[in-house]
Design a protein around this motif. Structure first.
Motif, PDB file in Angstrom:
ATOM      1  N   ARG A  20       0.855  -1.178   0.000  1.00  0.00           N
ATOM      2  CA  ARG A  20       0.000   0.000   0.000  1.00  0.00           C
ATOM      3  C   ARG A  20       0.892   1.230   0.000  1.00  0.00           C
ATOM      4  O   ARG A  20       2.103   1.156   0.236  1.00  0.00           O
ATOM      5  CB  ARG A  20      -0.917   0.026   1.235  1.00  0.00           C
ATOM      6  N   GLY A  21       0.297   2.405  -0.251  1.00  0.00           N
ATOM      7  CA  GLY A  21       1.029   3.670  -0.177  1.00  0.00           C
ATOM      8  C   GLY A  21       2.174   3.747  -1.170  1.00  0.00           C
ATOM      9  O   GLY A  21       2.059   3.343  -2.334  1.00  0.00           O
ATOM     10  N   GLY A  22       3.305   4.252  -0.712  1.00  0.00           N
ATOM     11  CA  GLY A  22       4.462   4.447  -1.573  1.00  0.00           C
ATOM     12  C   GLY A  22       4.989   3.146  -2.147  1.00  0.00           C
ATOM     13  O   GLY A  22       5.424   3.095  -3.302  1.00  0.00           O
ATOM     14  N   ALA A  23       4.960   2.068  -1.354  1.00  0.00           N
ATOM     15  CA  ALA A  23       5.438   0.771  -1.839  1.00  0.00           C
ATOM     16  C   ALA A  23       4.572   0.266  -2.990  1.00  0.00           C
ATOM     17  O   ALA A  23       5.085  -0.281  -3.981  1.00  0.00           O
ATOM     18  CB  ALA A  23       5.442  -0.239  -0.697  1.00  0.00           C
ATOM     19  N   LEU A  24       3.254   0.477  -2.894  1.00  0.00           N
ATOM     20  CA  LEU A  24       2.362   0.073  -3.977  1.00  0.00           C
ATOM     21  C   LEU A  24       2.603   0.920  -5.221  1.00  0.00           C
ATOM     22  O   LEU A  24       2.614   0.402  -6.344  1.00  0.00           O
ATOM     23  CB  LEU A  24       0.909   0.202  -3.524  1.00  0.00           C
ATOM     24  N   ARG A  25       2.833   2.218  -5.021  1.00  0.00           N
ATOM     25  CA  ARG A  25       3.093   3.093  -6.157  1.00  0.00           C
ATOM     26  C   ARG A  25       4.355   2.662  -6.899  1.00  0.00           C
ATOM     27  O   ARG A  25       4.400   2.658  -8.133  1.00  0.00           O
ATOM     28  CB  ARG A  25       3.206   4.546  -5.689  1.00  0.00           C
ATOM     29  N   ARG A  26       5.386   2.289  -6.165  1.00  0.00           N
ATOM     30  CA  ARG A  26       6.620   1.825  -6.807  1.00  0.00           C
ATOM     31  C   ARG A  26       6.396   0.497  -7.533  1.00  0.00           C
ATOM     32  O   ARG A  26       6.930   0.279  -8.619  1.00  0.00           O
ATOM     33  CB  ARG A  26       7.731   1.686  -5.770  1.00  0.00           C
ATOM     34  N   ALA A  27       5.576  -0.369  -6.943  1.00  0.00           N
ATOM     35  CA  ALA A  27       5.289  -1.652  -7.591  1.00  0.00           C
ATOM     36  C   ALA A  27       4.473  -1.448  -8.865  1.00  0.00           C
ATOM     37  O   ALA A  27       4.659  -2.163  -9.858  1.00  0.00           O
ATOM     38  CB  ALA A  27       4.543  -2.563  -6.629  1.00  0.00           C
TER      39      ALA A  27
END
Length: 534
Positions: free
Chosen positions: A349-356
């Motif tokens: 979720r959040g930044g980690a999801l955006r990077r994924a």
């Protein structure tokens, strides 16, 4: 006497001609297919016949006859009397022509009362009969429903029933099956064929699908740049086209008897995309739908290798697009897990999801709906470049220009807005936007179904070339099996939220094992004339 005669029709936007000196006629009971690329003037010709030209367009020359009536000289009141009653029109998307706040019963009976002078009870009886003939079950209950409560295929049946209930002399069908899957398309074409034959109605069919032309038309008229290029019987056009442009159109048509794709390199041990036991349910909301749970996906598992194209096919409602949204992380409320290059990204979720998400991007069916109308091509491409790759300033502009070059668009288009581009150019911008984040997987959801055959061919060639250059994986969602044959390495067939068959393109297309796959392939229109001119 011909039902429709067009003599020397010219239409212009200001000083720009878009239809030039067009001469056409349609005999009683005949089906004439009008074909050509986007912008050739097909739909504008139909709107000119209906007296529904856009405000900025004007008929500069020519006459239009409906039987013995010169309808091109009628005022708005005169045109209103013949629309529906003598000329009916079916559009590509019925939701744009059905009123969303009125029941099907109200819309059908109102038209019959106004145009045919029937009483309410007579109109209701005829509406029930036409809906039943259109293949709609439980017609008493369905009559009380609203358009949004019908599937796309059912809405198109309602539109056809509503139009033909008025018994028009001429029916104009503008891309009536483009957005439908092959089995529903076959049903709709059979319906139009049967009802027009029963009523002796003439049909002007506007389409870019040459398989549909072969299946439906007695004659074909080919348009380009607003001019009539060639007209002949369907058999002659398909077998012996005379003009170079007609030959070019036919050569761009994907065929079910064409070669299958077999250029897949050795797969890497870890898939680019892996979906494990994906399940998805939707709970109904509101007064009409209650609180029932609808199961859309049932423990679906599949994998796509780097450099591979896996096509996902099946009817509308089978769960294809839902699976694509889950794979691209646009839908997070599901069972099972999503893996990208060996990493489980399900719980991010959040930044980690955006990077994924940078690793898995999406191309949608309609670029005009998915591109921001206020953004130029440069702004559209700059957003993912800044967000996912941290570029700014001159580097941002340089990389945007490189992406335009990669999708074979001239640099001069970089500052244009979506409405200033053609459909094919908009889709190339959408592809460039997806590539901007340097993804390892692209989910392509019907990326060419709204394009004419020559533009479709160019876009598919582009996607194949980009894949060869980058090793990107495609999950290619489609209902056009001829396109799938030319683009996919493997094919997965979905029905009711399950994979019923999966295998190599050649095995699935040439030796389908599941009855559902066999039915899908059997419903594809063939590029051979079904009808002969009468």
């Amino acid at each position: 006497m011909a039902v429709l005669t067009i003599e020397g029709l010219s239409i212009a936007f200001g000083d720009t001609p878009v239809v030039q000196d067009l001469n056409l006629n349609i005999e009683r009971g005949e089906t004439l297919a009008l074909v050509g690329e986007s912008g050739s003037g097909k739909s504008l010709t139909a709107l000119g016949v209906m007296g529904l030209l856009p405000r900025r367009a004007r008929r500069s020359e020519g006459r239009i006859f409906l039987g013995g009536t010169v309808i091109s000289s009628l005022d708005e009141n005169g045109l209103r009397r013949i629309r529906g009653a003598r000329i009916g029109m079916i559009f590509q998307e019925p939701m744009t022509s059905l009123t969303p706040v009125l029941t099907v019963e109200r819309q059908m009976t109102e038209a019959l009362v106004v145009h045919k002078g029937l009483s309410i009870s007579e109109a209701r009886s005829r509406a029930l009969d036409m809906l039943a003939r259109a293949g709609i079950t439980e017609v008493e209950r369905r009559m009380r429903q609203y358009p949004h409560e019908f599937s796309g295929g059912m809405r198109q049946r309602v539109m056809i029933a509503m139009t033909l209930a008025l018994e028009p002399e001429l029916l104009i069908a503008d891309e009536p099956t483009t957005a439908l899957d092959v089995t529903v398309q076959a049903q709709i074409l059979d319906l139009i064929r049967t009802l027009t034959k029963d009523n002796g109605t003439s049909l002007l069919l506007i389409t870019h699908d040459m398989g549909v032309v072969a299946d439906m038309a007695d004659r074909v008229a080919v348009m380009r740049y607003g001019r009539l290029v060639e007209t002949d019987t369907t058999a002659n056009i398909l077998a012996r086209p005379e003009q170079a442009y007609t030959k070019q159109l036919l050569s761009a048509v994907p065929r079910m008897d064409g070669p299958v794709r077999d250029d897949l390199a050795q797969s890497k041990p870890v898939p680019a995309l892996e979906l494990r036991q994906i399940g998805r349910s939707f709970r109904g909301r509101g007064f009409l739908s209650g609180s029932a749970t609808h199961r859309v996906l049932q423990h679906v598992s599949l994998a796509v290798a780097a450099g591979e194209t896996l096509a996902l096919v099946g009817e509308s409602g089978s769960g294809k697009s839902t699976l694509g949204r889950i794979a691209s992380r646009l839908d997070l409320a599901h069972e099972g897990s999503v893996w990208i290059e060996g990493d489980d990204i399900t719980g991010l979720r959040g930044g980690a999801l955006r990077r994924a998400r940078a690793k898995v991007q999406m191309i949608f069916q309609d670029p005009y709906a998915s591109l921001d109308p206020r953004f130029t091509a440069a702004q559209t491409l700059s957003e993912p470049l800044a967000l996912h790759r941290g570029l700014s300033g001159k580097a941002l502009r340089t990389e945007a220009a490189r992406l335009l070059d990669l999708v074979r668009l001239p640099g001069g288009l970089i500052d244009r807005l979506p409405h200033e581009l053609s459909g094919g150019q908009r889709q190339r911008i959408a592809i460039a936007r997806a590539l901007a984040a340097q993804p390892r997987v692209i989910i392509a959801d019907e990326p060419t179904s709204a394009l004419d055959v020559s533009v479709q061919s160019a876009v598919l060639d582009l996607m194949r070339e980009i894949q060869r250059q980058t090793g990107i994986a495609y999950l290619f969602i489609a209902h056009d099996l001829a396109v799938v044959r030319s683009v996919a390495h493997r094919v997965a067939v979905m029905k009711a939220g399950q994979i019923v068959e999966i295998g190599s393109n050649r095995d699935v297309m040439d030796q389908p094992q599941h009855p559902y796959t066999q039915a899908l392939i059997g419903a594809v229109p063939k590029l051979e004339p079904r009808r002969t001119a009468s």
